[in-house]
Design a protein around this motif. Structure first.
Motif, short mmCIF file in Angstrom:
data_model
loop_
_atom_site.label_atom_id
_atom_site.label_comp_id
_atom_site.label_asym_id
_atom_site.label_seq_id
_atom_site.Cartn_x
_atom_site.Cartn_y
_atom_site.Cartn_z
N ASN A 263 0.79 -1.22 0.00
CA ASN A 263 0.00 0.00 0.00
C ASN A 263 0.83 1.28 0.00
O ASN A 263 0.28 2.37 -0.01
N LEU A 264 2.16 1.13 0.02
CA LEU A 264 3.02 2.31 -0.11
C LEU A 264 4.01 2.13 -1.26
O LEU A 264 3.89 2.78 -2.30
N VAL A 265 4.96 1.23 -1.11
CA VAL A 265 6.03 1.11 -2.11
C VAL A 265 5.47 0.67 -3.46
O VAL A 265 5.76 1.31 -4.50
N GLN A 266 4.66 -0.37 -3.48
CA GLN A 266 4.13 -0.88 -4.76
C GLN A 266 3.23 0.16 -5.44
O GLN A 266 3.20 0.25 -6.66
N GLN A 267 2.49 0.93 -4.64
CA GLN A 267 1.57 1.92 -5.20
C GLN A 267 2.31 3.17 -5.70
O GLN A 267 1.94 3.75 -6.72
N PHE B 5 -3.10 7.08 3.37
CA PHE B 5 -2.68 6.17 4.44
C PHE B 5 -3.87 5.48 5.08
O PHE B 5 -3.85 4.26 5.28
N GLU B 6 -4.92 6.23 5.41
CA GLU B 6 -6.07 5.63 6.08
C GLU B 6 -6.75 4.58 5.20
O GLU B 6 -7.24 3.57 5.70
N ASP B 7 -6.76 4.82 3.88
CA ASP B 7 -7.34 3.83 2.98
C ASP B 7 -6.50 2.55 2.97
O ASP B 7 -7.04 1.43 2.97
#
Length: 389
Positions: A275-279, A361-363
Motif C-alpha cells: 500500500n506504499l512502495v508498490q503503489q 494512508f487511512e485507505d
C-alpha cells in the motif's frame, strides 16, 4: 624371495541383523508406510519429510539420542503453550517391541500437520534460485535501459532511506525469529515449513542489500548508508523497530510464528510493501523496486501465510485441546494487535514523502485491517477490539 606366511588373526564373521534379515510383503517397496498420508496416495514430499526426525513418542526405541545442558532431551512439547492431541500423555518408555505401553501414537496431533507448499530442500533451492535469477534480469535490463535516470529526486531519497530500512526487518525476523522457531518446533513437517519461511526473509534482506549496492553505483548521489540512520533514528520507524525486536524475543515458538505471520505481516508488512512502495513506485518513474518488493510480498501471501493457516487451524480444531488453544490465541491477539497497529500508524509520515503520492494512508490501513480480519475469520478467531485503534 621368501614366501610370507599368513598371519593367524580372527576372521570377521558377517551376520544378518535380525530385523534387516526378515522379509516383509513390502521389503522392496520404494515408499514408506509408517504414516497416514494426507490424501489417498502419499506424496514425494511426505516420503522425504514425515518423521525423518526420529521421535521416541512414536517409534524410536532408545529414547532421544541427545540432550541439552539443562537436561531437556530432543524436542520438548513444552516449548509452546499450545497443545495438540496427546500432548499431556507421558513420553512412553520405549524398548524393542514395547508398542508404547498401551497407546500407539502419543502426541500424534502435532504430526498431523502437512505443509500445503510441500517444501523440502530441493524445492527451496529451486524456488529461491528462480526468484534471484528473475530479479537479477530485471535489474540488468533496467541498467541497460538507463531506467534509474528516470527516478524523481525525492524517490531516490525515499528508496535509500525507507525501502532500505525494511531490510532490517527481514534480516531480524528471518535470522532471529523464524530460524529459532524452526529449531523449537516438534516435527519435520514444521521444521521444513518454518525454515523455508526463514530463508525467504533472509533472501529478501539480501536482495535489498544487493539492490542498495547497485543503486549506489548507478545513481549519482544515492546514499547507500542512509537506511542505517533511518532505522536507528527516524521517529516514523521506531514503532516498527520496537515491534520487530519484541518479536525476536518471543520464547514460545508458536507465539512467534502467530505474531509474525498472522498479525505483524498483514498489518505492518503488507501496509508498507503493497500500500506504499508498490503503489507509489511506478508514478515516480520506478519499475524496478516493485519487482523486489513484489517477490517478497508473494513469498508471504502465497507461501508463508499458506502454511501458517493450516498449522493453526489444526490446533484451533484439535480433538482434545481446541478450547485451550483458541483462548490462548485470542490472548496473543490482544497482546500483539495494539503493538502492530501503533507501529503501522507511526509510519504515516512516509505517505507524504514521494512526489507522486500513493493511496491515502487511512485507505491503506483500512485495506490491511480488512484482510487481517479475513485471516482471523478463516481460522475461526475473533478480531480484538484493539483493531479499531
Amino acid at each position: 624371495m621368501t614366501a610370507t606366511s599368513e598371519r593367524s588373526v580372527p576372521k570377521p564373521a558377517f551376520t544378518d541383523a535380525e530385523a534387516g534379515a526378515k522379509v516383509f510383503p513390502d521389503s522392496t517397496a520404494r515408499q514408506y508406510n509408517y504414516f497416514t498420508p494426507a490424501k489417498r496416495k502419499q506424496s514425494h514430499y511426505e516420503d522425504v519429510t514425515v518423521e525423518v526426525q526420529p521421535d521416541p513418542r512414536h517409534y524410536l526405541s532408545q529414547g532421544w539420542l541427545y540432550a541439552f545442558a539443562d537436561g531437556q532431551a530432543g524436542y520438548p512439547l513444552e516449548w509452546t503453550a499450545l497443545k495438540a492431541w496427546g500432548s499431556d500423555r507421558p513420553v512412553p518408555e520405549r524398548s524393542p517391541g514395547s508398542g508404547g505401553k498401551g497407546y500407539d501414537w502419543p502426541a500424534h496431533g502435532w504430526h498431523e500437520f502437512r505443509d500445503p507448499n510441500e517444501e523440502w530442500e530441493l524445492t527451496l533451492y529451486r524456488y529461491n534460485a528462480n526468484v534471484v535469477r528473475q530479479l537479477n534480469q530485471n535489474i540488468d535490463a533496467a541498467r541497460q535501459a538507463k531506467a534509474f535516470e528516470q527516478w524523481n529526486r525525492n524517490w531516490v531519497d525515499f528508496v535509500a532511506k525507507h525501502v532500505g530500512a525494511w531490510m532490517h526487518v527481514d534480516h531480524g525476523l528471518g535470522l532471529y525469529l523464524f530460524a529459532n522457531a524452526n529449531r523449537r518446533a516438534p516435527t519435520n513437517m514444521h521444521n521444513n515449513a518454518i525454515s523455508v519461511n526463514s530463508m525467504h526473509r533472509i533472501r529478501a534482506a539480501q536482495d535489498l542489500a544487493l539492490y542498495n549496492l547497485t543503486l549506489t553505483e548507478e545513481i549519482e548521489g544515492f546514499d547507500g548508508t542512509a537506511h542505517l540512520a533511518t532505522w536507528n533514528e527516524d521517529p516514523a520507524w521506531q514503532g516498527v523497530r520496537d515491534t520487530a525486536e519484541q518479536l525476536t524475543g518471543i520464547w514460545d515458538w508458536c507465539e512467534a510464528i502467530f505474531a509474525a505471520n498472522v498479525v505483524f505481516e498483514p498489518l505492518v508488512g503488507e501496509l508498507f510493501r503493497s500500500n506504499l512502495v508498490q503503489q507509489a513506485a511506478p508514478a515516480n518513474g520506478d519499475f524496478v523496486t516493485p519487482t523486489l518488493i513484489g517477490a517478497e510480498e508473494f513469498d508471504f501471501s502465497e507461501r508463508d501465510l499458506r502454511y501458517t493457516k493450516p498449522l493453526f487451524h489444526l490446533l484451533i480444531n484439535d480433538k482434545e485441546f481446541a478450547d485451550h488453544n483458541k483462548a490462548l490465541l485470542q490472548k496473543w491477539l490482544e497482546d500483539w494487535v495494539p503493538r502492530c497497529i501503533a507501529a503501522a500508524r507511526a509510519l504515516q509520515p512516509l505517505w507524504s514523502q514521494p512526489d507522486a503520492k500513493p493511496i491515502r494512508f487511512e485507505d491503506g490501513l483500512d485495506r490491511v485491517k480488512s484482510r487481517f480480519a479475513g485471516i482471523l475469520s478463516e481460522l475461526g478467531l475473533k478480531a480484538p477490539e484493539e483493531l479499531g485503534q
